[in-house]
Design a protein around this motif. Structure first.
Motif, mmCIF file in Angstrom:
data_model
loop_
_atom_site.group_PDB
_atom_site.id
_atom_site.type_symbol
_atom_site.label_atom_id
_atom_site.label_comp_id
_atom_site.label_asym_id
_atom_site.label_seq_id
_atom_site.Cartn_x
_atom_site.Cartn_y
_atom_site.Cartn_z
ATOM 1 N N THR B 45 0.985 -1.190 0.110
ATOM 2 C CA THR B 45 0.052 -0.018 0.143
ATOM 3 C C THR B 45 0.963 1.226 -0.043
ATOM 4 O OG1 THR B 45 -1.777 -1.306 1.274
ATOM 5 C CG2 THR B 45 -1.948 1.061 1.298
ATOM 6 N N TYR B 154 2.237 2.757 -14.230
ATOM 7 C CA TYR B 154 1.934 1.583 -13.823
ATOM 8 C C TYR B 154 2.956 0.381 -13.489
ATOM 9 C CZ TYR B 154 -0.724 -3.023 -14.077
ATOM 10 O OH TYR B 154 -1.168 -4.140 -13.569
ATOM 11 N N PHE B 157 4.803 1.079 -10.271
ATOM 12 C CA PHE B 157 3.910 0.497 -9.315
ATOM 13 C C PHE B 157 4.274 -0.970 -9.027
ATOM 14 C CE2 PHE B 157 0.476 3.913 -9.691
ATOM 15 C CZ PHE B 157 1.004 4.811 -8.746
ATOM 16 N N LYS B 158 4.184 -1.761 -10.272
ATOM 17 C CA LYS B 158 4.582 -3.271 -10.231
ATOM 18 C C LYS B 158 5.933 -3.561 -9.748
ATOM 19 C CE LYS B 158 1.184 -5.355 -11.288
ATOM 20 N NZ LYS B 158 0.166 -5.727 -10.397
ATOM 21 N N LYS B 163 -0.210 -2.892 -4.517
ATOM 22 C CA LYS B 163 -1.312 -3.452 -4.719
ATOM 23 C C LYS B 163 -2.597 -2.179 -4.433
ATOM 24 C CE LYS B 163 -0.368 -8.209 -4.399
ATOM 25 N NZ LYS B 163 -0.115 -9.212 -3.362
ATOM 26 N N LYS B 164 -2.290 -1.598 -3.619
ATOM 27 C CA LYS B 164 -3.167 -0.591 -3.214
ATOM 28 C C LYS B 164 -2.726 0.852 -2.992
ATOM 29 C CE LYS B 164 -6.030 -3.630 -0.302
ATOM 30 N NZ LYS B 164 -6.457 -3.911 0.947
ATOM 31 N N VAL B 165 -3.405 1.739 -3.568
ATOM 32 C CA VAL B 165 -2.805 3.125 -3.780
ATOM 33 C C VAL B 165 -3.931 4.247 -3.007
ATOM 34 C CG1 VAL B 165 -2.038 5.091 -5.518
ATOM 35 C CG2 VAL B 165 -1.880 2.603 -6.219
ATOM 36 N N TYR B 187 -4.381 -3.683 -15.820
ATOM 37 C CA TYR B 187 -4.500 -2.769 -14.721
ATOM 38 C C TYR B 187 -5.192 -3.467 -13.632
ATOM 39 C CZ TYR B 187 -4.436 1.794 -12.271
ATOM 40 O OH TYR B 187 -4.290 2.651 -11.375
ATOM 41 N N LEU B 189 -4.749 -2.278 -10.122
ATOM 42 C CA LEU B 189 -4.397 -1.692 -8.585
ATOM 43 C C LEU B 189 -5.909 -1.224 -8.013
ATOM 44 C CD1 LEU B 189 -1.567 0.617 -9.739
ATOM 45 C CD2 LEU B 189 -1.478 -1.598 -8.583
#
Lengths: 99, 324
Positions: B45, B154, B157-158, B163-165, B187, B189
């Motif tokens: 997160t 993206y 993030f990966k 997993k959570k934003v 996508y 998330l």
């Protein structure tokens, strides 16, 4: 005035461009915070009728739209006005500004 | 001569493509607000600022410069500016904000961290690696450049296993929650605004503020993301009597900010109309978007006292000067 019936196909990238759902009631114009009289109903009509020159005469208006969706929130025909305006910008960016 | 639309869009888009932001600032300036907060880097997160609050002081400085150029003979030189900008970041010379303004906008992010910690939410941050969402370039209809940038965000993030934003502003929320999925098939998330996260946690305030505040909803939260009840619930529980201006909630009146990059004068005129509505409802106002905040504050000229919602919430829900 030159009319190009293929203009709408040149502009739209997908069925997301639903300007034809507009029933010309004028609510969008009445509620626009920028007081843009042209957007979106007349502008979309120009696209649908293929009056390309009229669309290109109104570039400043097309980019002045705030995409705030006040018109969409009030539209009885559920026209995706902001997305349609973005579609026009995409077209102008490519064809006029050569970006 | 007004600012040349095509060239201005060209500069903003070149900046995103070459420098990852419409108005590039250094990683140090973008992440400096978090230096003493001891946030872990990355994690499942994360708090995603989208650089919005950090960029506003620079955008405001740039917009001052633009206002001088707009309708002057200098506007004709923007074409040359675009060519120069490909090699040198010209905004670094044009946009120099005040230290005070930067500190005020950084404090908003600190307050959001304090609130989330108070609610017991654990999260990391990407510091200098964090990227802008691309919202302005999307609005301007530069979808090809936007899509390439969205994929970059993206993949970042990966890379960090996110997993959570948790987002902090409506524009980044809208991009990550509703727009990115239409461009990136895979996508996956989960995205929530910090206001949604806080409202879910049912926090009890430390202090009741006992004042009347008029609420200005963000168009994006109100009409695109349906974030309407959360700010009202949080403010009311904080002891604030929430006053509604004309054109409120789902029918909120835009601050004019989205016109700022191309037509600063039109943006200012629209903000002026909104300030007139706000001041009729109360003398204190609350915004929840950095674009609304800067644009309305500029137009308010001391007639309305505006604060970002995080400032009111931190004052009510967090112990004074708490970091944890």
């Amino acid at each position: 005035m030159l009319v190009n019936p293929d203009f709408v196909d040149e502009v739209k990238r997908s069925e997301e461009f639903n300007a034809s759902a507009c029933m010309n009631c004028g609510v969008c114009t009445a509620v626009c915070p920028m007081g843009i009289e042209l957007l979106p109903r007349k502008l979309f009509r120009y696209v649908l009728l293929g009056i390309k020159d009229r669309v290109l005469e109104n570039v400043e208006t097309i980019y002045s739209c705030l995409l705030c969706r006040m018109c969409e929130a009030n539209c009885p025909a559920k026209v995706r006005i902001a997305e349609n305006v973005r579609t026009l910008r995409y077209y102008i960016n490519k064809k006029v500004f050569k970006l | 001569m007004p600012l040349p639309t095509g060239e201005t869009i060209g500069i903003l888009t070149d900046n995103l493509r070459i420098r990852n932001s419409v108005l590039p600032i250094s990683a140090k300036k973008a992440a400096g607000w978090a230096k003493s907060l001891d946030l872990p880097k990355g994690g499942e997160t994360i708090l995603y600022t989208g650089l919005m609050y950090q960029l506003i002081p620079y955008i405001a400085a740039m917009s001052k410069a633009q206002e001088k150029i707009e309708d002057s003979w200098l506007a004709g030189f923007i074409k040359i500016g675009r060519y120069l900008n490909k090699a040198i970041n010209i905004s670094a010379f044009m946009a120099v904000p005040s230290k005070n303004m930067r500190a005020a906008y950084n404090q908003i992010l600190v307050d959001i961290v304090r609130l989330l910690r108070r609610a017991g939410v654990g999260f990391g941050y990407l510091y200098g690696e964090e990227l802008y969402s691309g919202a302005l370039v999307y609005d301007l209809g530069m979808d090809d450049v936007f899509e390439a940038h969205a994929r970059k965000v993206y993949h970042l993030f990966k890379k960090y296993g996110v997993k959570k934003v948790i987002t902090v502003d409506p524009h980044s929320t809208n991009m990550l929650k509703s727009v990115y999925p239409s461009f990136i098939k895979e996508y996956d998330l989960e995205v929530k605004s910090y206001l949604e996260v806080l409202a879910e946690r049912n926090l009890e305030p430390e202090n009741k503020l006992g004042m009347e505040v008029v609420i200005h909803d963000s168009c994006v939260y109100a009409r695109a993301e349906g974030v309407l009840s959360e700010p009202r619930t949080l403010l009311a529980k904080a002891g604030i009597i929430v006053k509604e201006p004309a054109d409120a909630g789902k029918f909120t009146f835009c601050c004019g900010g989205p016109a700022e990059s191309l037509f600063p004068k039109k943006a200012a005129a629209n903000a002026g109309k909104r300030v007139e509505q706000i001041k009729k409802a109360a003398k204190n106002g609350v915004t929840m978007c950095p674009v609304c905040f800067v644009n309305l504050q500029k137009a308010a000229g001391g007639e309305v006292f505006l604060k970002d919602i995080s400032s009111y919430l931190a004052e009510a829900y967090c112990a004074k000067n708490s970091i944890v």
